[in-house]
Structure formats: C-alpha cells, structure tokens
Design a protein around this motif. Structure first.
Motif, short mmCIF file in Angstrom:
data_model
loop_
_atom_site.label_atom_id
_atom_site.label_comp_id
_atom_site.label_asym_id
_atom_site.label_seq_id
_atom_site.Cartn_x
_atom_site.Cartn_y
_atom_site.Cartn_z
N SER A 16 44.47 -50.05 -91.15
CA SER A 16 43.61 -50.14 -91.94
C SER A 16 42.20 -50.08 -91.44
CB SER A 16 43.71 -51.42 -92.84
OG SER A 16 43.45 -52.61 -92.08
N ARG A 17 41.20 -49.34 -92.15
CA ARG A 17 40.07 -49.16 -91.47
C ARG A 17 39.13 -50.49 -91.03
NH1 ARG A 17 36.53 -44.78 -94.84
NH2 ARG A 17 35.05 -45.27 -93.19
N PHE A 18 39.33 -51.56 -91.87
CA PHE A 18 38.68 -52.75 -91.60
C PHE A 18 39.07 -53.41 -90.44
CE2 PHE A 18 38.44 -57.32 -92.26
CZ PHE A 18 37.05 -57.54 -92.25
N ILE A 19 40.52 -53.48 -90.26
CA ILE A 19 41.18 -53.90 -89.23
C ILE A 19 40.88 -53.31 -87.78
CG2 ILE A 19 43.28 -54.92 -88.00
CD1 ILE A 19 42.34 -56.50 -90.24
N ARG A 20 40.84 -52.11 -88.11
CA ARG A 20 40.61 -51.11 -87.08
C ARG A 20 39.15 -51.55 -86.35
NH1 ARG A 20 44.05 -46.26 -86.22
NH2 ARG A 20 42.05 -45.27 -85.35
N PHE A 21 38.26 -51.57 -87.40
CA PHE A 21 36.73 -51.88 -86.99
C PHE A 21 36.57 -53.11 -86.47
CE2 PHE A 21 32.42 -53.12 -88.42
CZ PHE A 21 31.68 -52.27 -87.57
N LEU A 22 37.34 -54.17 -86.93
CA LEU A 22 37.27 -55.18 -86.32
C LEU A 22 37.66 -55.36 -84.84
CD1 LEU A 22 38.72 -58.12 -88.91
CD2 LEU A 22 36.33 -57.82 -88.11
N GLY A 23 38.68 -54.69 -84.65
CA GLY A 23 38.99 -54.40 -83.23
C GLY A 23 37.78 -53.75 -82.31
N VAL A 24 37.17 -52.74 -83.13
CA VAL A 24 36.17 -52.07 -82.31
C VAL A 24 35.08 -53.19 -81.88
CG1 VAL A 24 34.24 -50.41 -82.77
CG2 VAL A 24 36.52 -49.64 -83.03
N ILE A 25 34.70 -54.06 -82.95
CA ILE A 25 33.55 -54.87 -82.62
C ILE A 25 33.89 -56.25 -82.17
CG2 ILE A 25 32.05 -53.76 -84.52
CD1 ILE A 25 32.77 -56.28 -86.20
N SER A 26 35.15 -56.35 -81.75
CA SER A 26 35.70 -57.79 -81.41
C SER A 26 35.05 -58.55 -80.09
CB SER A 26 37.34 -57.68 -81.13
OG SER A 26 37.64 -56.63 -80.19
N TYR A 27 34.67 -57.61 -79.31
CA TYR A 27 34.15 -58.14 -77.93
C TYR A 27 32.45 -58.54 -78.59
CZ TYR A 27 31.54 -58.46 -73.45
OH TYR A 27 30.89 -58.86 -72.60
N GLY A 28 31.91 -57.93 -79.59
CA GLY A 28 30.76 -58.48 -79.91
C GLY A 28 30.98 -59.61 -80.73
N ILE A 29 31.81 -59.85 -81.47
CA ILE A 29 32.22 -61.08 -82.24
C ILE A 29 32.50 -62.11 -80.94
CG2 ILE A 29 33.92 -62.09 -83.70
CD1 ILE A 29 34.47 -59.56 -84.80
N TYR A 30 32.81 -61.87 -80.16
CA TYR A 30 33.25 -62.88 -79.08
C TYR A 30 31.74 -63.29 -78.50
CZ TYR A 30 34.04 -64.66 -74.27
OH TYR A 30 34.01 -65.58 -73.32
N VAL A 31 30.97 -62.48 -78.07
CA VAL A 31 29.88 -62.93 -77.42
C VAL A 31 28.52 -63.24 -78.38
CG1 VAL A 31 27.73 -61.66 -76.49
CG2 VAL A 31 30.00 -60.81 -75.92
N TRP A 32 28.62 -62.93 -79.49
CA TRP A 32 27.53 -63.33 -80.59
C TRP A 32 27.85 -64.76 -81.72
CZ3 TRP A 32 23.47 -61.77 -78.57
CH2 TRP A 32 23.26 -60.45 -78.07
N HIS A 33 29.19 -65.12 -81.73
CA HIS A 33 29.62 -65.80 -82.79
C HIS A 33 29.05 -67.03 -82.66
CE1 HIS A 33 32.56 -67.53 -79.84
NE2 HIS A 33 32.63 -68.48 -80.40
#
Length: 297
Positions: free
Chosen positions: A221-238
């Motif tokens: 799914s596009r949303f899950i794939r996009f979460l994978g793309v930005i996952s490192y940013g999620i980790y860094v910025w959360h």
C-alpha cells in the motif's frame, strides 16, 4: 543486521573489497549523517542540550555516555544510532570473511556471545547496570540474528519457509510458557530482551517473504511504503516533534477535552507533527542528498 549484511554481501560479490567498503560508507553517510547532525544542532540551539554536553552526540558515543553517566539524557533514543555506527566499524569485515567460509557458524557465534555478555551481570551480580543494554556487545545477538536470517532466507523453498515460520512461532510461544518466578528480575529482563529478538527475527522473516503471503497487499500500500521511506526521519525527529507540541500546548494554554487530556491527545498530536517533520525532512533534505548515491553504486 539483515539489511546491512545483505548490502555488504552483494557488494563484496560484485566489487573489490576497497571499492565495496568505500561505496558502503559513502552511502551510509548520505543516508544517516545529515539530518542526524541537523537534529543534534537543533537540540543545542534550543538549549535542550548544552554545548559542552554535546560531544558524545557528534561522535556517536551517546550509548557509552548513558552507560557512564547512569541516567537518561536529552535525545536518549540516539543510543541505538550510536550502536549502529559503531557496528559499521567492524561488521563489513565480518561479512567479508563470513562470505568465504563458515557463515552460519560465525553469525551463530555472535548471537551466542551477545547472549552471554548480556546475561553475565544478571547471573554474577544479580542485576543489570544502567545502560548495559545500550552497549554494542549487548546488540550482538540482534544484529547477528538478522545477518543469519539474511544468509539463509533465500535458500529455503516455500515449503521449508512455512516450516520455519511454524517452528519460530512454536519456539517463541514455548519460551514464554517457561515459568520465570524463580529467576531474578535482572535475568527476567535478559529473557524478555532475547525473546523480543526472537519475535523480531520472525517478523523480519514474514516481511521479506511478504510476496508469498496474504499480507503482501498491506506492505504494498502507498501509505505503508511511504512510512518506510520516511522511517529514518520519524526516528530522528519524533522526540523533537513531541517537545515542539508541548511547547505549543503550554504556550497557548490548550487542553484536550475529557480523557484525551491524559496523554492520548498529546500522543496523537506528537505523531501528526512527527509525520510532518519527517515528510518535510525527506523532501527537502534526504531525497535530494540520496540522489548522490548513484556515484557510489
């Protein structure tokens, strides 16, 4: 362990050792360093982290600083990134030698040594020192388990792979049926940590063979794939996103209605801001920089 071992193994098979190592470190630098350093800079200029206290962050020693100080610090979650960077110092050579002989034995040895190191203070001192889980040696089991899975997963037929899943689930459930009441609290932590590694081992196996299962559509799914793309940013910025939300909330005196004001609302708001920060980071910083990876293909 799974991803990096796969990248290194494929690279060593196609390139000279020198070229493979140069490309690996250059690509890892482009992926990891820019937004991490930006985040540390934000911690410093906002006063959340003192200039004199920031050296371990710039040099990826946050995990050792936590262990030595004996208490949590701003940006504590960066301990895992520090472990990853320290892991990169020696793991390419391990993969290089493992690709030539005894890979299963070598990776299994690291899994076992990680367990022994983790469990030693629980058995000898009946306690785990603060920050013990943040040290690189405590991560050997998890990293080597991923490497072991990467080495064997493509060798399984679908029939054998189904058997692997069934066996893994049975082992995971079985170890949780073992009574822990006679163990010390410290060893119970050791048990829980390594059973979690087993669960992650199973989940990674499920994900990498998702194309043969019913969950394939979910991961495509596009949303899950996009979460994978930005996952490192999620980790860094959360964490910064969470602090930013709290700053806005208290600055404007906002309160969620009813039960939402007891953490749930803050969690949802922080998640939304995190996704915004991570998306902005991806499109403005990460994606343009990652185009340079083509020079290190």
């Amino acid at each position: 362990g799974f991803l990096i071992t796969g990248i290194l193994k494929d690279s060593f098979a196609k390139k000279s050792v020198r070229k493979a190592l140069w490309d690996f470190y250059a690509r890892r630098f482009l992926r990891i360093v820019p937004i991490y350093y930006l985040a540390v800079f934000v911690y410093v200029i906002t006063g959340m982290l003192g200039v004199e206290d920031s050296a371990p962050y710039w040099f990826y020693f946050v995990n050792w600083e936590l262990f030595l100080q004996g208490h949590y610090l701003p940006g504590t979650h960066f301990w895992s990134l520090a472990v990853e960077e320290q892991f990169y110092l020696f793991w390419p050579l391990i993969v290089f030698f493992a690709s030539r002989r005894f890979p299963v034995l070598l990776y299994s040895g690291f899994v076992f040594s990680g367990f022994v190191f983790f469990a030693w203070p629980a058995l000898s001192m009946n306690q785990l020192p603060f920050g013990w889980t943040f040290l690189p040696s405590s991560a050997f089991s998890a990293l080597a388990a991923g490497a072991l899975l990467r080495h064997v997963y493509h060798r399984f037929s679908m029939k054998n792979w189904n058997g692997f899943f069934v066996t893994s689930v049975a082992v995971f459930l079985g170890v949780h049926l073992i009574p822990t009441s006679f163990w010390s609290p410290a060893f119970e932590t050791v048990f829980e940590y390594h059973s979690l590694i087993l669960l992650c081992f199973l989940l990674v196996g499920v994900v990498v063979r998702a194309d043969t299962t019913l969950i394939d559509g979910f991961f495509r799914s596009r949303f899950i794939r996009f979460l994978g793309v930005i996952s490192y940013g999620i980790y860094v910025w959360h964490m910064l996103a969470h602090h930013f939300w709290l700053f806005l909330k208290y600055s404007f005196g906002y309160h969620f209605p009813g039960k939402l004001d007891f953490g749930t609302g803050d969690f949802v708001a922080s998640c939304v801001i995190t996704l915004c920060f991570a998306s902005l980071s991806w499109f403005v910083i990460e994606k343009p920089l990652l185009k340079m990876k083509r020079y290190f293909a």
